[in-house]
Motif scaffolding. Structure first.
Motif, PDB file in Angstrom:
ATOM      1  N   GLY A  13      97.838 -11.458 -23.135  1.00  0.00           N
ATOM      2  CA  GLY A  13      99.077 -12.046 -23.671  1.00  0.00           C
ATOM      3  C   GLY A  13     100.195 -11.783 -22.694  1.00  0.00           C
ATOM      4  O   GLY A  13     100.086 -12.123 -21.520  1.00  0.00           O
ATOM      5  N   THR A  44     101.893  -6.851 -24.500  1.00  0.00           N
ATOM      6  CA  THR A  44     100.757  -6.956 -25.430  1.00  0.00           C
ATOM      7  C   THR A  44      99.813  -5.778 -25.275  1.00  0.00           C
ATOM      8  O   THR A  44      99.346  -5.484 -24.182  1.00  0.00           O
ATOM      9  N   TYR A  59      97.337 -15.021 -27.421  1.00  0.00           N
ATOM     10  CA  TYR A  59      97.025 -13.596 -27.521  1.00  0.00           C
ATOM     11  C   TYR A  59      95.558 -13.403 -27.876  1.00  0.00           C
ATOM     12  O   TYR A  59      95.033 -14.091 -28.762  1.00  0.00           O
ATOM     13  N   ASP A  98     102.644  -7.679 -29.664  1.00  0.00           N
ATOM     14  CA  ASP A  98     103.416  -8.006 -28.474  1.00  0.00           C
ATOM     15  C   ASP A  98     104.712  -7.217 -28.637  1.00  0.00           C
ATOM     16  O   ASP A  98     105.601  -7.611 -29.396  1.00  0.00           O
ATOM     17  N   ASN A 104     102.562 -18.183 -25.726  1.00  0.00           N
ATOM     18  CA  ASN A 104     101.498 -17.321 -25.254  1.00  0.00           C
ATOM     19  C   ASN A 104     100.277 -17.367 -26.131  1.00  0.00           C
ATOM     20  O   ASN A 104     100.377 -17.554 -27.341  1.00  0.00           O
ATOM     21  N   LYS A 142     100.622  -9.318 -33.884  1.00  0.00           N
ATOM     22  CA  LYS A 142     100.011 -10.636 -33.676  1.00  0.00           C
ATOM     23  C   LYS A 142      98.787 -10.818 -34.573  1.00  0.00           C
ATOM     24  O   LYS A 142      98.609 -11.831 -35.209  1.00  0.00           O
TER      25      LYS A 142
END
Ligand SMILES: [Zn+2]
Length: 361
Positions: free
Chosen positions: A318, A322, A284, A348, A282, A353
């Motif tokens: 995300g 998220t 973010y 997340d 993913n 993150k």
């Protein structure tokens, strides 16, 4: 996976405005301050309908924020297709506690289903869930948890068991249902402490050792709505998150069989691909509006802004887990006014993150 076959509503909830302990006027009172706004934390709800008629199962995850096996398992099921039956999922009931990675940032949510003051920060969420269940009228409510320890080794512990409030309640044969699941799941478990027995808290009995369970979600469903409700517990002491999710899926598979719900991909596929499903690749980021200018932030960064600025996070990008919370002030706040600095943790679910540090100057 594609979205066409699922209906999903993600509803915004709780502007921090409605929280009584926060006065926006007060925040603005100090001259030259900078206003920081976060988007509301959504109450996520998924409804997936199969072409063939079958049972209707409602799954609740994340009532306790530090039980990722539970809310991640619920989240994984949001992305399946239902062939037979109907699936309703509320994966992240207590999103603020999930982001804070605490059992209950505002106290234990599973003790709030009897009486609750409208002033309680969890009030809107609890009322929303009660209404959701009442509207859907599912055949069963399954609430997912990661409990402490191993029930088969010590019956005082809540990890690895299926919890029922009574053997039979108004004709609902909770004991029979739970034992069917327990028996089938245990066939494949050789490690004694991982076995999943049935735990009857006898919540309706006068001499119950667990009167506190009368404030729980399952008791509420049974007593007030006459809807079967059972609590599925994996253990916090499992070796890793994957194992917790696998055990939730194993229990859910048996409930789905019992209630005539079939999904695609099937449970065997989900269980053997848990790693991949839990950790998708993913990107973010946070889309932020600083005094009308949009910027995209995707790694830890310091934002220097002049006094009287407005910094608004429009959205976090995300996964469905998220979102962001303020660091160092009440995490329920979705707006805060500062004179010097404040940082936003972008997470997340429980995993951080990056962070956005906002400095006035
Ligand atoms: Zn729990």
């Amino acid at each position: 996976m594609e979205d066409s076959w699922r209906r999903e509503f993600i509803k915004g909830l709780i502007g921090a405005f409605s929280l009584p302990f926060f006065s926006i006027k007060e925040a603005f009172a100090s001259k030259g301050s900078v206003l920081i706004k976060l988007p509301p934390l959504p109450l996520q709800e998924t409804h997936i309908v199969g072409k063939e008629k079958g049972g209707r199962v409602l799954i609740v995850g994340g009532i306790h924020g530090n039980e990722p096996g539970a809310y991640k398992a619920a989240d994984i099921l949001r992305h399946v297709k239902v062939k037979r039956g109907e699936l309703f999922i509320a994966p992240r009931m207590n999103f603020v506690s999930i982001l804070a990675n605490q059992r209950g940032y505002n106290g234990d949510m599973n003790r709030k289903f009897s009486n609750l003051s409208p002033k309680d920060p969890d009030y809107d969420k609890v009322v929303w869930l009660k209404n959701f269940i009442e509207e859907v009228k599912p055949d069963i409510v399954l609430t997912l948890h990661d409990g402490f320890g191993f029930h088969s080794l010590n019956p005082r512990f809540w990890g690895q068991c299926i919890v029922i409030d009574g053997e039979v309640y108004k004709g609902i044969e909770l004991g029979k249902i739970a034992r069917y699941v327990s028996k089938n799941v245990n066939k494949e478990i050789s490690n004694r402490k991982w076995k999943i027995p049935v735990y009857n808290t006898r919540t309706f009995d006068k001499d119950t050792k667990h009167p506190e369970q009368r404030k729980s979600l399952t008791y509420y469903c049974l007593k007030n709505l006459n809807i079967p409700a059972i609590c599925l517990e994996t253990s916090k002491q499992m070796p890793n998150l994957e194992t917790k999710v696998v055990f939730h899926l194993k229990m859910l598979k048996e409930f789905f069989d019992l209630y005539n719900v079939t999904i695609e991909p099937d449970f065997r596929y989900l269980i053997s691909n848990v790693q991949k499903l839990l950790y998708p690749q993913n990107f973010y980021s946070a889309t932020v509006c600083v005094n009308g200018r949009i910027i995209e932030i995707s790694s830890s960064r310091k934002l220097k802004v002049p006094p009287r600025s407005t910094v608004q996070v429009i959205r976090f990008n995300g996964t469905d887990g998220t979102n962001g919370i303020f660091n160092g002030v009440n995490k329920n706040y979705r707006e805060f006014s500062i004179r010097r600095k404040l940082s936003i943790d972008v997470k997340d679910d429980f995993k951080k993150k990056f962070n956005i540090s906002i400095v006035v100057g």
